[in-house]
Each structure stands twice: as C-alpha cells, then as structure tokens.
Motif scaffolding. Structure first.
Motif, PDB file in Angstrom:
ATOM      1  N   LEU A  20       0.720  -1.252  -0.062  1.00 32.28           N
ATOM      2  CA  LEU A  20       0.079  -0.005   0.102  1.00 32.28           C
ATOM      3  C   LEU A  20       0.730   1.278  -0.138  1.00 32.28           C
ATOM      4  O   LEU A  20       0.569   2.288  -0.747  1.00 32.28           O
ATOM      5  N   ARG A  21       1.913   1.103   0.631  1.00 34.71           N
ATOM      6  CA  ARG A  21       2.736   2.216   0.641  1.00 34.71           C
ATOM      7  C   ARG A  21       3.633   2.584  -0.728  1.00 34.71           C
ATOM      8  O   ARG A  21       3.878   3.776  -0.921  1.00 34.71           O
ATOM      9  N   LEU A  22       3.617   1.456  -1.289  1.00 33.92           N
ATOM     10  CA  LEU A  22       4.415   1.635  -2.796  1.00 33.92           C
ATOM     11  C   LEU A  22       3.312   2.238  -3.678  1.00 33.92           C
ATOM     12  O   LEU A  22       3.742   2.795  -4.515  1.00 33.92           O
ATOM     13  N   GLU A  23       2.109   2.212  -3.297  1.00 33.60           N
ATOM     14  CA  GLU A  23       1.029   2.968  -4.051  1.00 33.60           C
ATOM     15  C   GLU A  23       0.627   4.461  -3.476  1.00 33.60           C
ATOM     16  O   GLU A  23      -0.360   4.891  -3.642  1.00 33.60           O
ATOM     17  N   ASN A  24       1.362   4.852  -2.549  1.00 28.21           N
ATOM     18  CA  ASN A  24       1.510   6.041  -1.954  1.00 28.21           C
ATOM     19  C   ASN A  24       0.456   6.331  -0.643  1.00 28.21           C
ATOM     20  O   ASN A  24       0.297   7.372  -0.329  1.00 28.21           O
ATOM     21  N   PHE A  25      -0.341   5.143  -0.357  1.00 28.85           N
ATOM     22  CA  PHE A  25      -1.086   5.286   0.790  1.00 28.85           C
ATOM     23  C   PHE A  25      -0.289   5.234   2.262  1.00 28.85           C
ATOM     24  O   PHE A  25       0.897   4.749   2.208  1.00 28.85           O
ATOM     25  N   GLY A 145      -3.368  16.692 -19.955  1.00 30.95           N
ATOM     26  CA  GLY A 145      -3.134  15.656 -20.629  1.00 30.95           C
ATOM     27  C   GLY A 145      -1.925  14.667 -20.361  1.00 30.95           C
ATOM     28  O   GLY A 145      -1.704  13.693 -21.172  1.00 30.95           O
ATOM     29  N   LEU A 146      -1.099  15.357 -19.492  1.00 33.59           N
ATOM     30  CA  LEU A 146       0.209  14.661 -19.107  1.00 33.59           C
ATOM     31  C   LEU A 146       0.396  14.076 -17.991  1.00 33.59           C
ATOM     32  O   LEU A 146      -0.284  14.719 -16.997  1.00 33.59           O
ATOM     33  N   PRO A 147       1.013  12.937 -17.794  1.00 34.24           N
ATOM     34  CA  PRO A 147       1.286  12.615 -16.213  1.00 34.24           C
ATOM     35  C   PRO A 147       1.631  13.392 -15.616  1.00 34.24           C
ATOM     36  O   PRO A 147       2.701  14.176 -15.731  1.00 34.24           O
ATOM     37  N   LEU A 148       1.403  13.427 -14.260  1.00 38.05           N
ATOM     38  CA  LEU A 148       1.755  14.484 -13.165  1.00 38.05           C
ATOM     39  C   LEU A 148       2.409  13.588 -12.176  1.00 38.05           C
ATOM     40  O   LEU A 148       2.043  12.824 -11.490  1.00 38.05           O
ATOM     41  N   ARG A 149       3.716  14.166 -12.035  1.00 38.31           N
ATOM     42  CA  ARG A 149       4.678  13.592 -11.181  1.00 38.31           C
ATOM     43  C   ARG A 149       4.498  14.108  -9.793  1.00 38.31           C
ATOM     44  O   ARG A 149       4.850  15.242  -9.594  1.00 38.31           O
ATOM     45  N   LEU A 150       4.206  13.153  -8.540  1.00 38.43           N
ATOM     46  CA  LEU A 150       4.071  13.718  -7.325  1.00 38.43           C
ATOM     47  C   LEU A 150       4.705  12.688  -6.428  1.00 38.43           C
ATOM     48  O   LEU A 150       4.939  11.625  -6.667  1.00 38.43           O
ATOM     49  N   THR A 151       4.991  13.221  -5.229  1.00 44.01           N
ATOM     50  CA  THR A 151       5.520  12.801  -4.097  1.00 44.01           C
ATOM     51  C   THR A 151       4.519  11.987  -3.511  1.00 44.01           C
ATOM     52  O   THR A 151       3.196  12.151  -4.001  1.00 44.01           O
ATOM     53  N   ALA A 152       4.764  11.108  -2.327  1.00 42.96           N
ATOM     54  CA  ALA A 152       3.726  10.274  -1.753  1.00 42.96           C
ATOM     55  C   ALA A 152       2.842  11.284  -1.038  1.00 42.96           C
ATOM     56  O   ALA A 152       1.583  11.119  -1.354  1.00 42.96           O
ATOM     57  N   PHE A 153       3.479  12.212  -0.672  1.00 45.95           N
ATOM     58  CA  PHE A 153       2.606  13.108   0.408  1.00 45.95           C
ATOM     59  C   PHE A 153       1.838  14.031  -0.460  1.00 45.95           C
ATOM     60  O   PHE A 153       0.580  14.252  -0.268  1.00 45.95           O
TER      61      PHE A 153
END
Length: 221
Positions: A20-25, A145-153
């Motif tokens: 789950l943490r790998l999926e940002n939860f 329309g483009l992927p948004l790069r985000l940190t887990a937080f």
C-alpha cells in the motif's frame, strides 16, 4: 489517503502495508482487535482492511463497534473463512466488501480504491477538475493530458482534495489522512506540500479557506 490494516499475522500485515505504501497510501497496522477497534474509532481513515480471527477482540465485534459508534469508514473483510454464513455475518455487521485468503495484493488494492471512490460519491473512476484528471482505480493523475509527477505526500493530499472537489476539506481532516499514526509531523508541513502542488498545477486551483482548510476548484473567479 490513509488505510487501517487490522491483521494478526505480522508477515501478512507487513506485506500489505509495504504494498500500500508503494502505491502512496499512508498505512497504520494493528495486530489485535482491541488496538484495531481503538484506532478505527479515534483516527480518520479512508478505508480499513479487517481480519475476522483476531486476538483479544474478534473482527465482527470490532466492525459492529465501529458501526454502532457512527464510524462509516469503508471496511473490507480479509479472512480465510469462506463459508456463506461467515460472509453473511460480515455484511450484516457492516462490511462493504469481502476478500478470501489467499489473495492477490493488487486485487486488494483495487478493491480498496473502488471502496474509497464510491464512498466519496463518485460513480466513475475518472474524476476531472478543470485540467486535472484523477483515475481513482489506478491512482494516476494527469494535468493538461500529461502524467503528473507527485511525491507520496503530494499524492495523498491531492487525491483527498479531488475526491472532494469543490468542497472545503478541513485542515485537520486533511492532516489525518496524510500522515501515519506515529509520524513526526512539523506544524507547517501541510502548507509546504500544498505550496509544492500549487507550483505543479497552478496557484488558483487550490484555494486556502482561512480558518477552515483547502478547496480544490476549477472555478478561477
């Protein structure tokens, strides 16, 4: 988003938590029903994974306690008990979904995402807010329309905001859905995360509602 896992098998619960943490939860884990009942009643979670055969307090009793206490978090029962009577008891106690062991972790994650989306009032997995799109079934954001790069937080904050778009999310509630139970949190950490998100999607999309919290909106007026 934040998940509670109540499972006495430490190897299994640690594996679920890692996935789950790998999926940002954000993930909190309880290894007995007493601790799980307390966490589910006092902390804010987007969903819970609940085993039935727990030490101290069994899973059905934990679930009944949450429901009678007015706690409506989505609950997925995860158990080796595959009999019809056990399933009926689980759903009567207030479960939202039921998954039998052994299972694929990715199926668990997909089911949790669907529970969270539906509990937030969204029939479609694709949620749009102006140029921002969130595919709630795979946890993917796009901007223009483009992927948004985000940190887990950043992902946790933005996913909560878009699931409740055009609605003010109270600051405290947002904090509780971003950080795990034992996290050491700086007082201004949420503001820092929101500031980074504004630089990625535009200052005007996330509005600060003074004294309350934050609002994700496509209305720039």
């Amino acid at each position: 988003m934040r998940i509670l896992v109540v499972e006495d098998d430490e190897t299994l619960s640690d594996g679920i938590g890692k996935a789950l943490r790998l999926e940002n939860f954000a993930v909190d884990i309880a290894h007995n029903g007493e601790d799980g009942r307390h966490l589910g009643a006092t902390e804010h979670y987007d969903a819970a994974v609940l085993d039935l055969g727990l030490p101290k307090v069994d899973g059905i009793t934990v679930l009944q306690s949450w429901r009678t206490g007015g706690h409506d978090l989505p609950v997925l029962i995860l158990t080796a008990r595959d009999g019809w009577a056990e399933k009926v008891a689980g759903f009567k106690a207030g479960a939202d979904d039921y998954l039998i062991k052994p299972f694929r972790v990715q199926e668990l994650i997909m089911r949790l995402r669907a529970l969270i989306r539906r509990s937030s009032g969204h029939a479609s997995s694709r949620i749009n807010c102006g140029p921002l799109m969130f595919d709630a079934q795979i946890g993917h954001f796009e901007f223009n329309g483009l992927p948004l790069r985000l940190t887990a937080f950043e992902w946790r904050v933005l996913s909560v905001l878009i699931l409740h778009k055009e609605t003010v999310v109270e600051r405290r509630a947002l904090m509780e859905r971003v950080y795990e139970y034992d996290a050491d949190v700086d007082s201004n950490s949420l503001e820092v995360i929101v500031g980074r998100l504004r630089r990625k999607i535009g200052q005007e999309m996330i509005q600060t509602i003074r004294g309350r919290g934050y609002l994700l909106t496509e209305n720039n007026n």
